[in-house]
Design a protein around this motif. Structure first.
Motif, short mmCIF file in Angstrom:
data_model
loop_
_atom_site.label_atom_id
_atom_site.label_comp_id
_atom_site.label_asym_id
_atom_site.label_seq_id
_atom_site.Cartn_x
_atom_site.Cartn_y
_atom_site.Cartn_z
N ALA A 92 0.82 -1.21 0.00
CA ALA A 92 0.00 0.00 0.00
C ALA A 92 0.86 1.26 0.00
O ALA A 92 0.55 2.24 -0.69
CB ALA A 92 -0.94 -0.01 1.21
N LEU A 93 1.95 1.24 0.76
CA LEU A 93 2.85 2.40 0.80
C LEU A 93 3.54 2.62 -0.54
O LEU A 93 3.70 3.76 -0.99
CB LEU A 93 3.89 2.19 1.90
N ARG A 94 3.92 1.55 -1.20
CA ARG A 94 4.55 1.69 -2.51
C ARG A 94 3.56 2.24 -3.54
O ARG A 94 3.92 3.04 -4.38
CB ARG A 94 5.13 0.35 -2.97
N TYR A 95 2.32 1.78 -3.48
CA TYR A 95 1.30 2.32 -4.38
C TYR A 95 1.15 3.82 -4.18
O TYR A 95 1.11 4.60 -5.15
CB TYR A 95 -0.05 1.63 -4.12
N ALA A 96 1.06 4.23 -2.92
CA ALA A 96 0.82 5.64 -2.63
C ALA A 96 1.99 6.52 -3.07
O ALA A 96 1.81 7.64 -3.54
CB ALA A 96 0.56 5.83 -1.14
N ARG A 97 3.22 6.04 -2.92
CA ARG A 97 4.39 6.86 -3.18
C ARG A 97 4.87 6.78 -4.63
O ARG A 97 5.54 7.70 -5.12
CB ARG A 97 5.54 6.46 -2.25
N GLU A 98 4.53 5.69 -5.34
CA GLU A 98 5.12 5.48 -6.66
C GLU A 98 4.13 5.57 -7.82
O GLU A 98 4.54 5.52 -8.98
CB GLU A 98 5.80 4.10 -6.70
N VAL A 99 2.84 5.69 -7.54
CA VAL A 99 1.84 5.75 -8.61
C VAL A 99 1.14 7.09 -8.57
O VAL A 99 0.53 7.45 -7.55
CB VAL A 99 0.81 4.61 -8.49
N SER A 109 -6.58 7.53 -2.59
CA SER A 109 -6.38 6.91 -1.27
C SER A 109 -6.16 5.42 -1.46
O SER A 109 -6.60 4.83 -2.45
CB SER A 109 -7.60 7.15 -0.37
N VAL A 110 -5.46 4.85 -0.48
CA VAL A 110 -5.21 3.41 -0.45
C VAL A 110 -5.65 2.90 0.91
O VAL A 110 -5.15 3.36 1.95
CB VAL A 110 -3.72 3.08 -0.68
N ILE A 111 -6.62 1.97 0.91
CA ILE A 111 -7.11 1.37 2.16
C ILE A 111 -6.34 0.08 2.39
O ILE A 111 -6.37 -0.83 1.55
CB ILE A 111 -8.62 1.08 2.08
N ALA A 112 -5.63 0.00 3.52
CA ALA A 112 -4.85 -1.18 3.87
C ALA A 112 -5.56 -1.92 4.99
O ALA A 112 -5.69 -1.41 6.11
CB ALA A 112 -3.44 -0.79 4.30
#
Length: 528
Positions: A151-158, A163-166
């Motif tokens: 989830a953190l990689r999605y938020a920082r790299e895309v 929002s990303v719900i983990a």
């Protein structure tokens, strides 16, 4: 999203994290960092490729989604322009009607449409004062978050994620995910939201809410699929991983059937079959809710498989799902295999063939005996063409055979049933003067009757004599058109004149009075 370097500057690390005696260490993957504390939270180092591939697919999906949104906007604006062009109203030179105002807006829409197509929609003047709906940022759900690294990689790299719900139902993993979000700074805190919940219940209570749902369980994803296919928006993406390759590759067929609804065969193609079994399982769950999938990417890597599919809603398209399935027959002595499709489509009307020919008209042109419809159908089908009837004419036949083939069949028929000699300048004589280029085969085929049941009439007869529309109200029935409603035989026998008082020789007066009375009653009923 801002500069990645700027985001790294706001990263804060808890105290003593660098102290190995405390049992903590920081692991960096991509642009994300997580805390590793002994073995409290599972971290799968072998699936770095999985996460890298998912980020690449997600970036491509964001671009594709923006393109689709742009096309929809162009269609909406074009529809407004067409609607405005069709609504004009004449007014005086000093007045502007509401419809003309719409026309003026249509000009602005044309400018907006031009800007959208050129990729420039930032000019507020071109859009007028109306708001233009932009594509909403993606809402991503990571159903099994664990440490929250994905989830953190999605938020920082895309780019383009809202929002990303983990989610994770393990308290230790939930706490670790919260710590890792704080570790990655304020930007990660604004994008990633941790949740302590059962992923199945969470997705089931939020139908069509997420643009992307990521399932990466430890083992089989089968128990999450039913709720996952319901939580994805129309056109959204489902990313799914399965690591139980022993089951999918045929080592335990009973377990595979209980989880995925398929029996795998042990073949050299087992890894691709595993992918197709997973896709079929996802499709099966989606079909229960009138949805279907479109595979985007399917890969088999190391010890797992990973599929990326888009999900749409369509009751009509869902009915075509069996066409995607097949039974596999594997030879036990060699590597030969055979696929038997589960279903196929059969076209019953020749949608691509306009108009029809009349069998009796063809025979009348050649002045020959008409072949039966079954024999003519069989000859056309034996020649390799399609044939069907038409509701517009009991003698009409539709076929994709060219007229040259139709006349060749009739020439062959005339050779079997000769006709009298005719003048050479008649159309039939000109046609018969040429030799057929094919040899017609009139052997009867079982399907040549067009599915007609001999016990049932295909074209029903008229329910009564002189059946048809009645005269309109107020029309006076004269002797010259009485035959249309009462029958020509009766009128000819009675020879009724327009003047009912004039005597008629050979006519029974009583029968004449009954006839005149029937005409009067018919006229009265028509007026009523």
């Amino acid at each position: 999203m801002g500069d990645p370097c700027e985001r790294k500057n706001v990263t804060t690390k808890p105290k003593n994290l660098h102290d190995d005696s405390a049992g903590y260490r920081i692991l960096k993957e991509g642009e994300a960092e997580i805390l590793i504390h002994r073995n409290d939270v599972f971290y799968n180092k072998a699936q770095v490729v999985n996460r890298d591939l998912s980020i690449a697919v997600l970036r491509t999906y964001v671009d594709k989604r923006n393109e689709e949104h742009k096309v929809r906007r162009c269609e909406e604006v074009a529809a407004k322009i067409a609607s405005a062009d069709g609504r004009l109203e004449r007014t005086s030179d000093h007045e502007v009607s509401p419809l003309n105002e719409e026309k003026i807006k249509g000009h602005e829409d044309r400018q907006a449409l031009s800007n959208i197509k050129q990729g420039d929609d930032s000019d507020a003047t071109a859009r007028g004062n109306r708001e233009v709906k932009e594509a909403k940022p993606l809402k991503v759900l990571e159903a099994l978050a664990a440490s929250g690294l994905r989830a953190l990689r999605y938020a920082r790299e895309v780019e383009g994620l809202g929002s990303v719900i983990a989610i994770d139902n393990d308290k230790v993993a939930f706490e670790a995910c919260k710590q890792n979000i704080k570790l990655n700074g304020s930007f990660a805190c604004s994008k990633v939201e941790p949740e302590l919940a059962d992923a199945r219940v969470y997705m089931l209570t939020r139908p069509k809410e997420f643009d992307v749902v990521d399932l990466d369980p430890y083992g089989s994803p089968s128990i999450f699929l039913d709720s996952a296919v319901q939580s994805v928006v129309d056109g959204g993406m489902l990313m799914c991983t399965a690591t139980d390759m022993a089951v999918l590759c045929g080592n335990d067929g009973d377990v595979c059937y209980s989880k995925y609804g398929s029996y795998p065969s042990k073949g050299k193609y087992c890894h691709e079959m595993a992918l197709r079994i997973l896709l079929a399982c996802i499709e099966n769950h989606a079909n229960r809710y009138k949805r279907y999938i479109v595979p985007v990417l399917s890969v088999s890597v190391d010890f797992y498989i990973r599929v990326f599919v888009r999900i749409y809603t369509s009751a009509n398209a869902m009915k075509s799902a069996p066409l995607k399935l097949s039974y596999v027959y594997q030879c036990t002595g060699c590597d030969s295999f055979h696929l038997q499709p589960l279903a196929r489509t059969v076209s019953k009307e020749l949608l691509d063939v306009p108009l029809y020919v009349s069998l009796h008209s063809l025979s009348a042109t050649l002045k020959c005996e008409s072949p039966s419809a079954v024999m003519f159908r069989s000859a056309v089908m034996n020649a390799g063409y399609r044939m069907s009837g038409t509701h517009a004419n009991p003698l009409g036949l539709k076929s994709d055979a060219p007229m040259s083939v139709i006349w060749d069949i009739m020439r062959c028929w005339v050779k079997l049933h000769p006709v009298k000699s005719r003048p050479s300048d008649q159309p039939g004589s000109v046609i018969l003067a040429k030799e057929p280029t094919i040899q017609a085969n009139f052997a009867r085929l079982k399907c040549s009757n067009g599915g007609k049941d001999k016990k049932k009439a295909r074209f029903l007869p008229n329910p009564e004599s002189h059946w048809g529309p009645k005269p309109r109200a107020g029309r006076q029935i004269k002797s010259k058109n009485a035959s249309l409603f009462l029958g020509p035989d009766r009128v000819n026998r009675l020879k009724v004149l327009d003047n009912p008082d004039e005597p008629e020789t050979g006519v029974d007066p009583k029968e004449k009075r009954r006839f005149l009375s029937s005409i009067k009653e018919y006229t009265t009923s028509a007026e009523a």
